[in-house]
Design a protein around this motif. Structure first.
Motif, PDB file in Angstrom:
ATOM      1  N   ALA B 260      97.557 -77.789  67.848  1.00 29.94           N
ATOM      2  CA  ALA B 260      98.890 -78.360  67.741  1.00 29.94           C
ATOM      3  C   ALA B 260      99.207 -78.735  66.304  1.00 29.94           C
ATOM      4  CB  ALA B 260      98.976 -79.594  68.624  1.00 29.94           C
ATOM      5  N   GLN B 261     100.380 -78.423  65.931  1.00 25.29           N
ATOM      6  CA  GLN B 261     100.783 -78.762  64.580  1.00 25.29           C
ATOM      7  C   GLN B 261     101.323 -80.175  64.582  1.00 25.29           C
ATOM      8  OE1 GLN B 261     104.382 -78.229  63.179  1.00 25.29           O
ATOM      9  NE2 GLN B 261     103.904 -77.934  61.049  1.00 25.29           N
ATOM     10  N   VAL B 262     100.541 -81.096  64.160  1.00 27.84           N
ATOM     11  CA  VAL B 262     101.024 -82.460  64.091  1.00 27.84           C
ATOM     12  C   VAL B 262     101.013 -82.970  62.662  1.00 27.84           C
ATOM     13  CG1 VAL B 262     100.543 -83.212  66.418  1.00 27.84           C
ATOM     14  CG2 VAL B 262      98.745 -83.242  64.720  1.00 27.84           C
ATOM     15  N   SER B 263     100.711 -82.080  61.768  1.00 20.63           N
ATOM     16  CA  SER B 263     100.741 -82.530  60.390  1.00 20.63           C
ATOM     17  C   SER B 263     102.166 -82.893  60.068  1.00 20.63           C
ATOM     18  CB  SER B 263     100.276 -81.412  59.467  1.00 20.63           C
ATOM     19  OG  SER B 263     101.217 -80.367  59.486  1.00 20.63           O
ATOM     20  N   GLY B 264     102.366 -84.152  59.721  1.00 22.15           N
ATOM     21  CA  GLY B 264     103.719 -84.605  59.485  1.00 22.15           C
ATOM     22  C   GLY B 264     104.325 -83.870  58.316  1.00 22.15           C
ATOM     23  N   LEU B 265     105.575 -83.556  58.461  1.00 23.75           N
ATOM     24  CA  LEU B 265     106.225 -82.820  57.408  1.00 23.75           C
ATOM     25  C   LEU B 265     106.937 -83.801  56.496  1.00 23.75           C
ATOM     26  CD1 LEU B 265     107.719 -80.219  59.836  1.00 23.75           C
ATOM     27  CD2 LEU B 265     105.702 -79.952  58.435  1.00 23.75           C
ATOM     28  N   SER B 266     106.838 -83.555  55.243  1.00 19.72           N
ATOM     29  CA  SER B 266     107.591 -84.379  54.307  1.00 19.72           C
ATOM     30  C   SER B 266     107.872 -83.592  53.049  1.00 19.72           C
ATOM     31  CB  SER B 266     106.805 -85.639  53.964  1.00 19.72           C
ATOM     32  OG  SER B 266     107.424 -86.285  52.874  1.00 19.72           O
ATOM     33  N   TRP B 267     109.116 -83.557  52.711  1.00 17.26           N
ATOM     34  CA  TRP B 267     109.504 -82.952  51.448  1.00 17.26           C
ATOM     35  C   TRP B 267     110.244 -83.974  50.591  1.00 17.26           C
ATOM     36  CZ3 TRP B 267     110.144 -80.195  56.105  1.00 17.26           C
ATOM     37  CH2 TRP B 267     109.262 -79.108  56.269  1.00 17.26           C
ATOM     38  N   VAL B 268     109.947 -85.232  50.886  1.00 26.84           N
ATOM     39  CA  VAL B 268     110.580 -86.298  50.128  1.00 26.84           C
ATOM     40  C   VAL B 268     109.684 -86.624  48.939  1.00 26.84           C
ATOM     41  CG1 VAL B 268     111.482 -88.633  50.186  1.00 26.84           C
ATOM     42  CG2 VAL B 268     111.581 -87.209  52.229  1.00 26.84           C
ATOM     43  N   LYS B 269     110.293 -86.633  47.776  1.00 27.85           N
ATOM     44  CA  LYS B 269     109.539 -86.967  46.575  1.00 27.85           C
ATOM     45  C   LYS B 269     109.249 -88.459  46.601  1.00 27.85           C
ATOM     46  CE  LYS B 269     110.595 -87.044  41.765  1.00 27.85           C
ATOM     47  NZ  LYS B 269     111.775 -86.783  40.940  1.00 27.85           N
ATOM     48  N   PRO B 270     108.009 -88.834  46.354  1.00 25.17           N
ATOM     49  CA  PRO B 270     107.715 -90.267  46.346  1.00 25.17           C
ATOM     50  C   PRO B 270     108.637 -90.998  45.379  1.00 25.17           C
ATOM     51  CG  PRO B 270     105.689 -89.000  46.255  1.00 25.17           C
ATOM     52  CD  PRO B 270     106.811 -88.022  46.143  1.00 25.17           C
ATOM     53  N   GLY B 271     109.186 -92.090  45.848  1.00 25.82           N
ATOM     54  CA  GLY B 271     110.119 -92.839  45.019  1.00 25.82           C
ATOM     55  C   GLY B 271     111.563 -92.433  45.232  1.00 25.82           C
ATOM     56  N   THR B 273     114.685 -91.275  47.959  1.00 24.51           N
ATOM     57  CA  THR B 273     115.036 -91.379  49.376  1.00 24.51           C
ATOM     58  C   THR B 273     115.958 -90.233  49.747  1.00 24.51           C
ATOM     59  OG1 THR B 273     116.811 -92.894  48.788  1.00 24.51           O
ATOM     60  CG2 THR B 273     114.747 -93.871  49.507  1.00 24.51           C
ATOM     61  N   GLN B 274     115.813 -89.164  49.020  1.00 34.79           N
ATOM     62  CA  GLN B 274     116.621 -87.979  49.322  1.00 34.79           C
ATOM     63  C   GLN B 274     115.769 -86.939  50.038  1.00 34.79           C
ATOM     64  OE1 GLN B 274     119.953 -87.691  48.844  1.00 34.79           O
ATOM     65  NE2 GLN B 274     119.696 -89.854  48.330  1.00 34.79           N
ATOM     66  N   PRO B 275     116.269 -86.406  51.087  1.00 33.75           N
ATOM     67  CA  PRO B 275     115.505 -85.340  51.752  1.00 33.75           C
ATOM     68  C   PRO B 275     115.379 -84.120  50.838  1.00 33.75           C
ATOM     69  CG  PRO B 275     117.693 -85.519  52.690  1.00 33.75           C
ATOM     70  CD  PRO B 275     117.533 -86.681  51.764  1.00 33.75           C
ATOM     71  N   PHE B 276     114.279 -83.457  50.967  1.00 37.43           N
ATOM     72  CA  PHE B 276     113.991 -82.238  50.208  1.00 37.43           C
ATOM     73  C   PHE B 276     114.077 -82.476  48.710  1.00 37.43           C
ATOM     74  CE2 PHE B 276     115.831 -80.966  54.280  1.00 37.43           C
ATOM     75  CZ  PHE B 276     114.731 -80.328  54.809  1.00 37.43           C
ATOM     76  N   SER B 277     113.693 -83.667  48.296  1.00 37.85           N
ATOM     77  CA  SER B 277     113.751 -83.953  46.864  1.00 37.85           C
ATOM     78  C   SER B 277     112.490 -83.491  46.152  1.00 37.85           C
ATOM     79  CB  SER B 277     113.953 -85.445  46.642  1.00 37.85           C
ATOM     80  OG  SER B 277     113.051 -86.195  47.427  1.00 37.85           O
ATOM     81  N   LYS B 278     111.482 -83.202  46.905  1.00 42.39           N
ATOM     82  CA  LYS B 278     110.227 -82.763  46.306  1.00 42.39           C
ATOM     83  C   LYS B 278     110.423 -81.364  45.738  1.00 42.39           C
ATOM     84  CE  LYS B 278     106.074 -84.033  48.312  1.00 42.39           C
ATOM     85  NZ  LYS B 278     105.132 -83.890  49.401  1.00 42.39           N
ATOM     86  N   VAL B 279     109.865 -81.139  44.567  1.00 43.70           N
ATOM     87  CA  VAL B 279     109.937 -79.799  44.000  1.00 43.70           C
ATOM     88  C   VAL B 279     109.085 -78.884  44.861  1.00 43.70           C
ATOM     89  CG1 VAL B 279     109.604 -78.436  41.917  1.00 43.70           C
ATOM     90  CG2 VAL B 279     110.155 -80.870  41.751  1.00 43.70           C
ATOM     91  N   ASP B 280     109.575 -77.712  45.037  1.00 43.31           N
ATOM     92  CA  ASP B 280     108.870 -76.750  45.885  1.00 43.31           C
ATOM     93  C   ASP B 280     107.414 -76.617  45.467  1.00 43.31           C
ATOM     94  OD1 ASP B 280     110.231 -75.842  47.958  1.00 43.31           O
ATOM     95  OD2 ASP B 280     111.033 -74.057  46.982  1.00 43.31           O
ATOM     96  N   SER B 281     106.569 -76.972  46.380  1.00 43.70           N
ATOM     97  CA  SER B 281     105.159 -76.759  46.096  1.00 43.70           C
ATOM     98  C   SER B 281     104.808 -75.360  46.567  1.00 43.70           C
ATOM     99  CB  SER B 281     104.321 -77.806  46.825  1.00 43.70           C
ATOM    100  OG  SER B 281     104.394 -77.581  48.213  1.00 43.70           O
ATOM    101  N   PRO B 282     103.721 -74.835  46.055  1.00 46.16           N
ATOM    102  CA  PRO B 282     103.334 -73.495  46.522  1.00 46.16           C
ATOM    103  C   PRO B 282     103.130 -73.447  48.035  1.00 46.16           C
ATOM    104  CG  PRO B 282     101.621 -74.520  45.140  1.00 46.16           C
ATOM    105  CD  PRO B 282     102.840 -75.359  45.030  1.00 46.16           C
ATOM    106  N   GLN B 283     102.759 -74.633  48.580  1.00 51.56           N
ATOM    107  CA  GLN B 283     102.489 -74.658  50.018  1.00 51.56           C
ATOM    108  C   GLN B 283     103.765 -74.434  50.816  1.00 51.56           C
ATOM    109  OE1 GLN B 283     103.006 -78.235  51.606  1.00 51.56           O
ATOM    110  NE2 GLN B 283     103.017 -77.267  53.609  1.00 51.56           N
TER     111      GLN B 283
END
Lengths: 904, 284
Positions: B260-271, B273-283
């Motif tokens: 089961a895929q339960v790895s929580g998804l997060s693309w929020v850059k620490p600090g 509060t904008q969704p998808f603020s994280k720079v695209d990681s290779p993953q």
């Protein structure tokens, strides 16, 4: 890599089998084989030498017959013993050696091409090569003497004039598939293909690749083979930058894949024919029968698989195309269709897609689209949110979609839906902010939830009167479980035994510390006790047919009842906090800081661009549209009048009219506007966001909701209550928290539902019997659903059935106490069949006015109203227990540390 | 709305154990050891059917047994979260109201002391008095009763206040007394007088006490409980593996399905509060 592993139509295993079998007369002796081969070749080459091509069919036949034999021999040949063969490279058999030195295959193909390939011989050659590559014992493709003639043949198939006749497509794809399989086994081949091809075939480097692309979206086996083959190329590309670049820059692979999805989507049914009033999501068995949907799902699954294996260059291109070529131009408008049927269909499709995707980056693309993409000034999310308040199946489908979204435990989703509204902490009184992180240490909140179980739902008050009254907690838990017990067994339990408290702490502690924590982990490893058996709580009631259940004591039963809620709550909270461990912040009221976080989006009323839609409109199904709930009508009136006072009065009301017209246009529904909050509320007021507002509004209206809406709705709130983030947890579960006056708390909403249920019960003197019957029905239903579902769960990742979503209360929990699963199942099926027939069913016979014949419209509507109210009472009580259990379990859950390194 | 929970002073939580007000002299309390059924040893039997009776008797006040148990679980969770240095506790197998513990003193007068103790929680918890903490071997200390081994916890928690006081504070207090010695109104007047008057003798008595205590380290636990803390000499065959497991242990959800895929998804850059603020990681 499951996709890859189930490829290989002719894996090594089957191949060795084949060689073991005496398929050819001359397998035995290599020398004999070589002689036979040379013999054939002599005859063929004689024909090939004939320069002046008189196209006698005799020649052709002779060549073909001999070629067949030769290639069989070649395929059967084993590699030479390493001792006596050439010094370099893999030892090759004598036949292959001859093929290479004489360039036999090249000459053969050239001869065919020169005399003009007729479909017949083209097909024969394709089959021959397919056989050769698929069955050969030696890595033939590594030799240009084999590879080049193959490419020449394929080049002929790609030739715009000659092309590949439809009749040969199967052979062609099969051959290509074989080539890709051997390529996947021998990476050298990819290299050779890539570099050898230009010389042979001009522009297109990867001939194999471009030949396969047109078949991506094909139906049936041929499409599957093409996709399998392409996937192998994709996987190979992951380690070949040049190949990846070629695919991204010179091929149409990504656009074809993405726009193909669009084309397939457009042929999906606009309206989903639903079976049964509980339908709310597409399960595998629902869509397996719809060929267009199967086709779409195959392609989506393929996209998912490609994203999984492919080089990042290709992946990001594909994802871009999917976003800009499928989601935005196709899904976006589809979700905004004005007819309710189309809304239902597109929402259910989106839900299905989300549940089917397993690749994180593909999921990200979808979620980004849902959260951020604006269609007509509204994000997709906002649009979907408004539909929860509808009162039709659209609501259920939308709830189902949100359940899927919540189950992802995605920070971005939660941020947009709820957390950004809670971040500034303006919803709580200033003095209460530090309480955000408190948990329900002493069960106060749990007690509060349980105390809301309406008096009238404690059916067995008389039977349990002799219990000691100074134990409010137990009286509540006990009675409600007695209810269930009574339903199941039709036996009245006279006097409950005095309960004894198991020491669950020891059990609990062992799980918690396990060696990782600092406190007490040290010694537990040596005393390795099988605690599962240590107490009544641990006597795992996992399998309903375990002997335990046949001989259970009453004490065990009612104790285990609430324990089941606790157990489920613990599991769900653990899974949720495990899944959230890599979030960017704890959301505990301090991090992110309430002061630095941007002000949350204002309520829709202050935002003209959003007010195009009334915040909240609800559909009444025709059946009960005659008697819309008074409350709702009043609210609607109020909202309409308040709306008229607004400045942008005209715009808004015309938008409203528009909306209502749209709705009426569908014919089957009629709109009633009932905003969740007054539209003229100043923007500065604390606002917990449209999602919470619409959920609470819907929840407050439980009595009017259908059973299935309530099951989904309470399931979603419970799902939210599993999240460990203190902001959310305190908002939902801390019943002592004091909120700002404009913010409704869950406990307030539940209190209001409780009052309504009690008022309803007071006005219906047969409420107790109706309640009991409703419980009976739900028990029967739970048994059936349970009996049908185990193991037969569709392979979709997060697939869920209705009952699973409410498992603790309605499905498992109740069924656990079934003595004989088979018998129960039979009984349940009988009961259920009646219900589905809609005839003189258990279900409808329960309620006045439900019986056929005397049914005026009014009576039917009244019956529906009564039915909904009674069911909602059952659900409500279970829901309270679930919330109480969640509140308790949160206090004893340890957070998971951040993910230090990649897990498995 | 009644909510005493949230009115407390900000620093009270930390200050609880340091609050060393003098309390009137009192007779040392007699311990009420919970009765332990003689036949509770076979663990494979669902032992808690015959749960110690004191639990059932004690929880009739206003909290259901689940509340009591869960309150104690919550307390235990807090203990774990505190990561108290050198203190280990483990609730008893048979009763949630009895916790076994051990405290390692790493410097100061009592350096190298390894003191086993038992915490007894009143069965009307959290509304009763403060828990008792009794050392298995009476430690020579002004605040420890030389006969019963009970530590004077009450002076730090004159009134046990739910929401304000927690069991981890008691444990923390038990640690503090060995580093910061208080002689006011002692339970062991001899120790108090010696400490004030003859530091050397006090010190040697302490050292003797520590030695005595450590010499009994490998004794069988006094209480017959599978979760009682017992020490044994290092045995590589047993302990190396256990140690290894402890160091490599990663807690996972109990029902964590591999697939089961339960790895929580997060693309929020620490600090942010904008969704998808994280720079695209290779993953992704």
């Amino acid at each position: 890599m499951s996709w890859l592993s189930r490829l290989n139509p002719r894996g090594p295993g089957s191949r060795s089998n084949r060689s073991a079998a005496p398929s050819s007369p001359c397998t035995a002796d290599p020398e004999t084989c070589l002689m036979v081969f040379e013999n054939h070749w002599r005859q063929v080459s004689w024909v090939l030498e004939q320069r002046d091509t008189s196209s006698f069919s005799d020649d052709l036949t002779a060549v073909r017959n001999n070629t067949d034999q030769m290639l069989c021999l070649l395929a059967e040949e084993r590699p030479a013993e390493s001792a006596d063969s050439g010094s370099c490279g893999a030892p090759i058999g004598p036949i292959l050696e001859l093929v290479i030195t004489e360039n036999i295959l090249e000459r053969l193909v050239q001869w065919h091409v020169r005399r003009g390939l007729d479909p017949d011989s083209q097909g024969a050659l394709l089959k021959l090569f397919e056989m050769l590559i698929g069955q050969s014992q030696q890595p033939l493709l590594q030799h240009t003497a084999v590879l080049h003639p193959l490419l020449r043949l394929l080049g002929a198939c790609a030739d715009p004039e000659l092309g590949c006749p439809p009749a040969l497509e199967n052979s062609l794809v099969l051959l290509l598939n074989q080539v890709c399989v051997s390529m996947a086994r021998q990476p050298v081949v990819l290299e050779m293909l890539f570099h050898a091809a230009p010389a042979q075939q001009g522009s297109t480097n990867l001939l194999i690749f471009s030949l396969l692309v047109p078949f991506i979206h094909r139906d049936g086996a041929i499409g599957q083979q093409a996709r399998d083959a392409l996937l192998l190329v994709m996987a190979a590309s992951a380690s070949h930058e040049a190949v990846a670049r070629y695919i991204a820059e010179n091929s149409y692979f990504c656009p074809v894949l993405a726009t193909g999805l669009s084309a397939l989507y457009s042929s999906l049914p606009r309206k989903i024919e639903v079976r049964g009033d509980d339908w709310h999501a597409l399960r595998r068995e629902d869509w397996m029968g719809v060929s267009s949907l199967v086709l779409f799902m195959n392609s989506l699954e393929f996209c998912n698989a490609v994203v999984q294996v492919v080089h990042p260059v290709v992946r990001s291109q594909l994802l871009d195309y999917l976003h800009n070529g499928f989601l935005v131009p196709v899904m976006g408008p589809a979700l905004h269709k004005s007819s309710v049927d189309e809304m239902i269909a597109s929402t259910a499709y989106l839900d299905l897609f989300l549940r089917s995707i397993t690749e994180t980056s593909l999921l990200r693309t979808f979620l980004r689209f849902i959260l951020l993409h604006c269609h007509d000034n509204d994000t997709i999310l906002d649009t979907l949110l408004t539909r929860i308040s509808s009162n039709s199946r659209l609501c259920m489908v939308s709830l189902s979609l949100f359940r899927t979204l919540l189950s992802l435990n995605c920070e971005d989703v939660m941020l947009q839906l709820i957390l950004r509204f809670l971040l500034p902490c303006t919803h709580v009184m200033l003095s209460q902010r530090r309480a955000i992180r408190e948990t329900d240490m002493y069960g106060k909140s749990a007690n509060k939830f349980l105390s809301l179980i309406p008096e009238c739902c404690r059916l067995n008050a008389a039977a349990s009167a002799e219990r000691d009254e100074d134990n409010p907690f137990w009286s509540k838990v006990f009675e409600t479980f007695i209810v269930i017990k009574t339903i199941e067994k039709s036996v009245n339990i006279s006097t409950p035994p005095r309960h004894s408290t198991p020491s669950r702490l020891s059990f609990f502690m062992r799980q918690q510390s396990g060696g990782g924590g600092s406190g007490g982990g040290g010694t537990s490893t040596s005393t390795n006790v099988d605690l599962l058996q240590s107490g009544p709580s641990g006597s795992h009631p996992l399998s309903p047919d375990s002997p335990k259940h046949q001989t259970h004591t009453e004490a065990f039963d009612w104790d285990a009842g609430y324990l089941e809620y606790l157990k489920d709550a613990r599991r769900d909270i653990e899974l949720c906090s495990w899944a959230c461990r890599d979030w960017s912040a704890p959301y505990d009221g301090e991090n992110p800081s309430p002061n630095t976080s941007p002000p949350p989006p204002a309520p829709p009323s202050s935002n003209p661009s959003v007010t195009l839609f009334p915040e909240h409109f609800s559909f009444q199904r025709e059946g009960n549209s005659n008697t819309p709930p008074n409350q709702q009508r009043e609210e609607a009136a109020a909202s309409l009048s308040s709306e008229q006072q607004e400045e942008e009065e005209e715009q808004r009301s015309s938008a409203l009219d528009q909306k209502l017209t749209d709705v009426r246009g569908d014919g089957s529904v009629m709109g009633v506007c009932s905003p969740a909050r007054p539209l003229n509320q100043p923007a500065s007021q604390p606002y917990t966001g449209p999602f919470m507002v619409v959920l609470f509004a819907k929840l407050e209206n439980m009595l009017q909701n259908s059973l299935y809406v309530n099951i989904l709705l309470t399931g979603i709130v419970a799902q939210l209550a599993c999240y460990p983030q203190p902001l959310l947890r305190s908002f939902l579960l801390n019943t002592n928290m004091v909120f700002q006056p404009s913010v409704k708390s869950l406990i307030q909403v539940l209190g209001s539902v409780k009052n309504r249920i009690e008022a309803f019960a007071a006005s219906h003197e047969d409420f107790p019997s109706m309640l009991r019957k409703a419980q009976q029905y739900l028990v029967a239903r739970g048994k059936l659903d349970w009996a049908d579902s185990p193991a037969a769960v569709p392979p979709l990742r997060r697939s869920d059935s209705l009952i699973k979503s409410r498992k603790p209360s309605l499905g498992d929990l109740i069924l656990r106490h079934t003595n004989s699963p088979t018998r129960a199942r039979h009984a349940a099926q009988l009961a259920f069949a009646h219900v589905r027939d809609g005839g003189q069913s258990l279900h409808s016979a329960l309620f006045r006015g439900g019986s056929a014949g005397t049914s005026s419209l009014e009576k039917q509507a009244e019956a529906l109203r009564v039915k909904n109210a009674v069911y909602s009472a059952v659900i409500f009580c279970e829901f309270l227990k679930e919330l109480a259990a969640l509140a308790q379990e949160h206090a004893v859950t340890l957070p998971f540390p951040q993910n230090q390194e990649a897990e498995e | 709305m009644f909510c005493p929970f949230y009115n407390r002073q900000p620093d009270e939580e930390q200050g609880g154990h340091a609050d060393q007000k003098t309390s009137p002299a009192r007779t040392s309390h007699k311990k009420h050891l919970p009765p332990i059924p003689k036949n509770a040893v076979p663990i494979t039997k669902p032992a808690s059917v015959g749960t110690p009776s004191h639990l059932a008797n004690g929880t009739h006040a206003s909290y259901g047994p689940f509340y009591l148990e869960y309150s104690l679980m919550a307390e235990f969770t807090l203990v774990i979260k505190q990561k108290l240095p050198g203190i280990y506790v483990q609730p008893s197998y048979k009763s949630a109201l009895m916790w076994f513990g051990v405290i390692f003193i790493r410097h100061g007068l009592y350096q190298d002391g390894v003191f086993k103790f038992t915490v007894y929680i009143p069965d009307n918890y959290p509304d009763g008095e403060c828990p008792k903490l009794v050392f298995d071997t009476p430690v020579f200390h002004p605040l420890v009763d030389p006969v019963s081994g009970e530590l004077d916890v009450k002076r730090a928690f004159t009134k046990w206040r739910r929401n304000h006081n927690h069991i981890w504070q008691v444990l923390m207090y038990a640690r503090t007394v060995f580093y910061k010695i208080n002689t006011a109104e002692p339970l062991n007047p001899e120790a108090a007088v010696l400490y004030e008057k003859d530091g050397q003798l006090f010190k040697s008595k302490v050292v003797d006490g520590v030695k005595l205590c450590n010499s009994h380290l490998f004794d069988q636990p006094k209480v017959d409980d599978p979760f009682a803390i017992s020490f044994s000499p290092w045995n590589p065959a047993v302990h190396d593996e256990a140690k290894e497991r402890m160091f490599t242990f990663k807690r996972r959800p109990e029902e964590h399905h591999k697939g089961a895929q339960v790895s929580g998804l997060s693309w929020v850059k620490p600090g942010s509060t904008q969704p998808f603020s994280k720079v695209d990681s290779p993953q992704s």
